[in-house]
Design a protein around this motif. Structure first.
Motif, PDB file in Angstrom:
ATOM      1  N   HIS A  48      28.642  43.002  38.829  1.00 15.60           N
ATOM      2  CA  HIS A  48      29.025  42.976  39.912  1.00 15.60           C
ATOM      3  C   HIS A  48      29.688  41.904  40.271  1.00 15.60           C
ATOM      4  O   HIS A  48      30.704  41.407  40.699  1.00 15.60           O
ATOM      5  CB  HIS A  48      28.782  43.547  41.044  1.00 15.60           C
ATOM      6  N   ARG A  49      28.910  40.436  40.390  1.00 11.90           N
ATOM      7  CA  ARG A  49      28.850  39.694  40.853  1.00 11.90           C
ATOM      8  C   ARG A  49      28.671  38.184  40.101  1.00 11.90           C
ATOM      9  O   ARG A  49      29.778  36.811  40.414  1.00 11.90           O
ATOM     10  CB  ARG A  49      28.622  39.016  42.327  1.00 11.90           C
ATOM     11  N   LEU A  51      29.525  35.193  37.109  1.00 11.86           N
ATOM     12  CA  LEU A  51      30.417  34.900  36.829  1.00 11.86           C
ATOM     13  C   LEU A  51      30.469  35.004  35.146  1.00 11.86           C
ATOM     14  O   LEU A  51      29.316  34.475  34.512  1.00 11.86           O
ATOM     15  CB  LEU A  51      30.759  34.139  36.950  1.00 11.86           C
ATOM     16  N   GLN A  52      30.767  35.303  34.335  1.00 18.38           N
ATOM     17  CA  GLN A  52      31.365  35.792  32.744  1.00 18.38           C
ATOM     18  C   GLN A  52      32.559  35.071  32.013  1.00 18.38           C
ATOM     19  O   GLN A  52      33.571  34.808  32.453  1.00 18.38           O
ATOM     20  CB  GLN A  52      31.632  37.376  32.523  1.00 18.38           C
ATOM     21  N   GLY A  53      32.056  33.718  32.144  1.00 22.95           N
ATOM     22  CA  GLY A  53      32.728  33.056  31.150  1.00 22.95           C
ATOM     23  C   GLY A  53      33.703  33.825  29.846  1.00 22.95           C
ATOM     24  O   GLY A  53      34.883  33.212  29.474  1.00 22.95           O
ATOM     25  N   GLU A  54      33.139  34.603  28.863  1.00 19.76           N
ATOM     26  CA  GLU A  54      34.140  35.524  28.643  1.00 19.76           C
ATOM     27  C   GLU A  54      35.324  36.236  28.679  1.00 19.76           C
ATOM     28  O   GLU A  54      35.985  36.318  27.849  1.00 19.76           O
ATOM     29  CB  GLU A  54      32.968  36.357  27.422  1.00 19.76           C
ATOM     30  N   ILE A  55      34.900  36.302  29.845  1.00 19.71           N
ATOM     31  CA  ILE A  55      36.305  36.741  30.806  1.00 19.71           C
ATOM     32  C   ILE A  55      37.165  36.043  31.618  1.00 19.71           C
ATOM     33  O   ILE A  55      37.785  37.071  32.744  1.00 19.71           O
ATOM     34  CB  ILE A  55      35.617  38.485  31.317  1.00 19.71           C
ATOM     35  N   GLY A  56      37.002  34.472  31.584  1.00 20.70           N
ATOM     36  CA  GLY A  56      37.524  33.762  32.397  1.00 20.70           C
ATOM     37  C   GLY A  56      37.273  33.959  34.260  1.00 20.70           C
ATOM     38  O   GLY A  56      37.970  33.110  34.748  1.00 20.70           O
ATOM     39  N   HIS A  57      35.550  33.217  33.518  1.00 23.24           N
ATOM     40  CA  HIS A  57      34.704  33.295  34.956  1.00 23.24           C
ATOM     41  C   HIS A  57      35.120  34.398  36.280  1.00 23.24           C
ATOM     42  O   HIS A  57      35.352  33.519  37.594  1.00 23.24           O
ATOM     43  CB  HIS A  57      35.436  31.114  34.893  1.00 23.24           C
ATOM     44  N   VAL A  58      35.113  35.356  35.879  1.00 22.05           N
ATOM     45  CA  VAL A  58      35.305  36.290  36.781  1.00 22.05           C
ATOM     46  C   VAL A  58      34.005  37.270  36.894  1.00 22.05           C
ATOM     47  O   VAL A  58      33.912  37.438  35.508  1.00 22.05           O
ATOM     48  CB  VAL A  58      37.010  37.064  37.022  1.00 22.05           C
ATOM     49  N   PRO A  59      33.861  37.597  37.650  1.00 22.45           N
ATOM     50  CA  PRO A  59      32.681  38.822  37.329  1.00 22.45           C
ATOM     51  C   PRO A  59      33.317  40.351  37.268  1.00 22.45           C
ATOM     52  O   PRO A  59      34.340  40.649  36.671  1.00 22.45           O
ATOM     53  CB  PRO A  59      32.508  39.531  39.219  1.00 22.45           C
ATOM     54  N   PRO A  60      31.816  40.572  36.527  1.00 23.88           N
ATOM     55  CA  PRO A  60      32.882  42.160  35.081  1.00 23.88           C
ATOM     56  C   PRO A  60      33.555  43.101  35.904  1.00 23.88           C
ATOM     57  O   PRO A  60      34.537  43.438  35.792  1.00 23.88           O
ATOM     58  CB  PRO A  60      31.939  42.583  34.837  1.00 23.88           C
ATOM     59  N   GLU A  62      35.063  42.633  39.113  1.00 27.35           N
ATOM     60  CA  GLU A  62      36.945  42.507  39.167  1.00 27.35           C
ATOM     61  C   GLU A  62      37.344  42.180  37.421  1.00 27.35           C
ATOM     62  O   GLU A  62      38.879  42.511  38.081  1.00 27.35           O
ATOM     63  CB  GLU A  62      36.443  41.329  39.661  1.00 27.35           C
ATOM     64  N   TYR A  63      37.095  42.046  36.592  1.00 26.78           N
ATOM     65  CA  TYR A  63      37.943  42.091  35.860  1.00 26.78           C
ATOM     66  C   TYR A  63      38.094  43.208  35.174  1.00 26.78           C
ATOM     67  O   TYR A  63      39.207  43.470  34.556  1.00 26.78           O
ATOM     68  CB  TYR A  63      36.708  40.978  34.226  1.00 26.78           C
ATOM     69  N   TYR A  68      42.540  47.388  34.579  1.00 24.47           N
ATOM     70  CA  TYR A  68      42.843  49.154  34.921  1.00 24.47           C
ATOM     71  C   TYR A  68      44.362  48.898  35.594  1.00 24.47           C
ATOM     72  O   TYR A  68      45.046  49.856  35.430  1.00 24.47           O
ATOM     73  CB  TYR A  68      41.923  50.019  35.379  1.00 24.47           C
ATOM     74  N   THR A  69      44.109  48.456  36.628  1.00 23.19           N
ATOM     75  CA  THR A  69      45.740  47.918  37.070  1.00 23.19           C
ATOM     76  C   THR A  69      46.651  47.646  35.816  1.00 23.19           C
ATOM     77  O   THR A  69      47.826  48.311  35.463  1.00 23.19           O
ATOM     78  CB  THR A  69      45.514  46.868  38.227  1.00 23.19           C
ATOM     79  N   ARG A  70      46.521  46.467  35.408  1.00 24.10           N
ATOM     80  CA  ARG A  70      47.428  46.251  33.963  1.00 24.10           C
ATOM     81  C   ARG A  70      47.575  47.328  33.064  1.00 24.10           C
ATOM     82  O   ARG A  70      48.954  47.556  32.585  1.00 24.10           O
ATOM     83  CB  ARG A  70      46.588  45.242  33.278  1.00 24.10           C
ATOM     84  N   THR A  71      46.405  48.554  32.635  1.00 19.70           N
ATOM     85  CA  THR A  71      46.746  48.686  32.017  1.00 19.70           C
ATOM     86  C   THR A  71      47.335  50.311  32.183  1.00 19.70           C
ATOM     87  O   THR A  71      47.666  51.320  31.052  1.00 19.70           O
ATOM     88  CB  THR A  71      45.631  49.283  30.765  1.00 19.70           C
ATOM     89  N   THR A  72      46.841  50.910  32.963  1.00 24.53           N
ATOM     90  CA  THR A  72      47.057  52.310  34.160  1.00 24.53           C
ATOM     91  C   THR A  72      48.824  52.433  34.165  1.00 24.53           C
ATOM     92  O   THR A  72      49.367  52.207  34.721  1.00 24.53           O
ATOM     93  CB  THR A  72      46.098  52.262  34.984  1.00 24.53           C
TER      94      THR A  72
END
Length: 80
Positions: A48-49, A51-60, A62-63, A68-72
């Motif tokens: 949850h907290r 930071l993932q560099g591969e996904i833009g330095h955001v927590p999993p 949050e990503y 789901y907000t973009r694709t739903t």
């Protein structure tokens, strides 16, 4: 078909991180309860907290929410 070697490599990597970042640093563990609580806290941080560099330095989490907000697609509504 699932590529079991890839899954196995992922699990081995995660278990290695767990051992390095938590288990070896916390030695000596005095009780099983200490290990259980520390494990639950590490898993919460990892999932949850951190930071993932591969996904833009955001927590999993949050990503995933952003994904789901973009694709739903909005649900159809009806009025009576």
């Amino acid at each position: 078909m699932t590529n079991y070697r890839s899954v196995n490599a992922l699990l081995e990597s995660t278990i290695g991180l767990f051992k390095t970042e938590l288990i070896k640093l916390g030695r000596p563990w005095k009780t099983l309860s200490q290990v259980e609580l520390a494990t639950a806290e590490w898993i919460d941080w990892y999932c949850h907290r951190r930071l993932q560099g591969e996904i833009g330095h955001v927590p999993p989490v949050e990503y995933e929410a952003s994904h789901y907000t973009r694709t739903t697609k909005p649900q159809a509504t009806t009025t009576i």
